[in-house]
Design an enzyme around this catalytic site. Structure first.
Site, PDB file in Angstrom:
ATOM      1  N   GLY A  10      67.757  35.763  83.283  1.00 50.81           N
ATOM      2  CA  GLY A  10      68.954  36.657  83.278  1.00 50.81           C
ATOM      3  C   GLY A  10      68.892  37.299  81.768  1.00 50.81           C
ATOM      4  O   GLY A  10      69.886  37.685  81.209  1.00 50.81           O
ATOM      5  N   ILE A  11      67.683  37.311  81.255  1.00 56.34           N
ATOM      6  CA  ILE A  11      67.491  38.073  79.719  1.00 56.34           C
ATOM      7  C   ILE A  11      67.996  39.275  79.491  1.00 56.34           C
ATOM      8  O   ILE A  11      68.451  39.755  78.570  1.00 56.34           O
ATOM      9  CB  ILE A  11      65.912  37.839  79.263  1.00 56.34           C
ATOM     10  N   LEU A  85      70.966  31.930  83.876  1.00 58.82           N
ATOM     11  CA  LEU A  85      71.679  33.005  83.791  1.00 58.82           C
ATOM     12  C   LEU A  85      71.598  33.930  84.876  1.00 58.82           C
ATOM     13  O   LEU A  85      72.506  34.636  85.155  1.00 58.82           O
ATOM     14  CB  LEU A  85      71.912  33.446  82.518  1.00 58.82           C
ATOM     15  N   THR A 131      80.879  29.004  87.646  1.00 61.11           N
ATOM     16  CA  THR A 131      81.850  30.131  87.531  1.00 61.11           C
ATOM     17  C   THR A 131      83.165  29.881  87.964  1.00 61.11           C
ATOM     18  O   THR A 131      83.456  28.977  88.998  1.00 61.11           O
ATOM     19  CB  THR A 131      81.655  31.471  88.339  1.00 61.11           C
ATOM     20  N   LYS A 158      77.302  30.388  94.749  1.00 57.43           N
ATOM     21  CA  LYS A 158      77.373  29.708  93.263  1.00 57.43           C
ATOM     22  C   LYS A 158      77.890  28.247  93.586  1.00 57.43           C
ATOM     23  O   LYS A 158      77.546  27.323  93.016  1.00 57.43           O
ATOM     24  CB  LYS A 158      78.677  30.561  92.424  1.00 57.43           C
ATOM     25  N   HIS A 184      83.892  36.356  80.611  1.00 56.92           N
ATOM     26  CA  HIS A 184      83.640  36.478  79.278  1.00 56.92           C
ATOM     27  C   HIS A 184      82.966  37.728  79.227  1.00 56.92           C
ATOM     28  O   HIS A 184      82.386  38.168  79.954  1.00 56.92           O
ATOM     29  CB  HIS A 184      82.575  35.385  78.641  1.00 56.92           C
TER      30      HIS A 184
END
Ligand code: NDP
Ligand code: GDR
Length: 332
Positions: A10-11, A85, A131, A158, A184
């Site tokens: 997830g970069i 991520l 999450t 998830k 966030h």
């Protein structure tokens, strides 16, 4: 300084960029996973482009849904820490693409856990991006003791990943844990998420580029923190004696409508002149109220959020205004 290697999936996303900065500062080598795209990579990598000159930052091409690529990349880099991520992270989109979402968000993490196991990476530590959506209909305050009750394909997938991470911890004695992070945000937040959609629209309206902002459910309540604070918690979770799951949140909740009010007042705009409701942005089922209790993380990890609701809204609005003003100046 550390001489560890971290593998970060997830970069190209919001958290991948903040986490990479944090890890590079700590002396890690960071191997970032980017999936192949027929389009331009330049724009997708914009949040990490400033890291590209760093010899400790490497980008690899792969896909968490492709188990062969995960096995091969982990065999090659033998990372000390893996942060998963990567996800189809838009909850509304998960109702339109439930199968794809499930493959990425549920099978993807399993592929990584299997790649760690198959390669006998006994000392590799694994972080899974869980999450607050797992709580679904169970209203807050939500803590590590609150039961899960997912209400979207995103959250169901998830939840599988959350459970399979705990299963690998117990079955194979792996250091594997999940951070149950509440919303966030940051100036790097994807533009389809509500906070960024609002700050970008307010900046566009302020500059005369746009008149109307269309939104869905303004009554939903969210516990919004700053992504830069939250990636520190991810690192802390992987650097304890024992792997445990933690809630990361601010302990404050606000309606979506309050975020709109806050940002529009920063811009000197009246909400009623510019904001319209469009049912297109409603979800078949929306999570009504998220409010996290992160006292366990504060106690055991020493983690504490630094940015509050008002500061976050201002940071995001001002960043969008600056981007748009720079674009306008370049085009003049
Ligand atoms: P983003 O949507 O910004 O980033 C998601 C990343 O996943 C992108 O880099 C995307 O790449 C990548 N990705 C998607 N599918 C694949 C795949 N099959 N293989 C490899 N990479 C893939 O998310 P955030 O940074 O905001 O969130 C990070 C993680 O934390 C996600 O798992 C999210 O679900 C979770 N989370 C986020 C919260 C938040 O408030 N931000 C709260 C709680 C959990 P591409 O550019 O190719 O699309
Ligand atoms: P969320 O974030 O679903 O909480 O998931 P999002 O910003 O998409 O929605 C927050 C709330 O705002 C309402 N909303 C709208 N949402 C969007 N995207 N667009 C709109 O126009 C709009 N109008 C109102 C939504 O209905 C919702 O109630 C985020 C993601 O980062 C997930 O990956 C992560 O797991 C959770 O946060 C915690």
């Amino acid at each position: 300084m550390s001489n560890k290697t971290a593998f970060v999936t997830g970069i190209t996303g919001q958290d991948g960029s903040y986490l990479s900065e944090l890890l590079l500062d700590k002396g890690y080598k960071v191997v970032g996973l980017k999936r192949y795209s027929a389009g331009e990579d330049k724009n997708r990598l914009k949040h990490v482009s400033h890291l590209m000159q760093n010899n400790n930052f490497v980008i690899e091409s792969g896909d968490i849904c492709d188990s062969a690529s995960m096995i091969n990349l982990l065999a090659e880099h033998r990372p000390d820490e893996v942060y998963n991520l990567a996800a189809q992270s838009h909850v509304g989109e998960s109702f339109r693409t439930p199968i794809n979402t499930t493959n990425i968000n549920a099978v993807g993490p399993l592929n990584i856990l299997e790649a760690i196991r198959i390669n006998n990476l006994d000392n590799t530590r694994f972080y899974q991006a869980s999450t607050s959506e797992l709580f679904g209909d169970i209203e807050g305050p939500q803590s590590e003791e609150t039961p899960f009750s997912p209400v979207s394909p995103y959250a169901c997938a998830k939840l599988y990943a959350h459970n399979v991470t705990a299963t690998y911890r117990k079955s194979y004695n792996m250091y594997a844990c999940s951070g149950i992070l509440f919303n966030h945000e940051s100036p790097r937040r994807g533009e389809h998420f509500v906070t960024r959609k609002i700050t970008k629209a307010a900046a566009n309206i302020k500059l005369g580029n746009q008149e109307i902002l269309e939104l869905g459910n303004l009554k939903a309540k969210r516990d919004w923190g700053f992504a830069g604070d939250y990636v520190e918690a991810m690192w802390l979770m992987l650097n304890q004696e024992k792997a445990k799951d933690y809630i990361i949140a601010t302990g404050e909740t606000h309606e979506v409508g309050e975020f709109v009010e806050e940002v529009f007042s920063l811009a000197g705009l009246k909400v009623k002149d510019h904001v319209r409701i469009n049912p297109k942005f409603y979800r078949p089922h929306d999570v009504p109220l998220l409010l996290g209790d992160s006292r366990k993380a504060e106690r055991e990890l020493g983690w504490k959020r630094k940015v509050d609701f008002k500061k976050l809204a201002r940071m995001m609005y001002e960043a969008d205004l600056e981007i748009l003003e720079n674009e306008r100046n370049q085009n003049e």
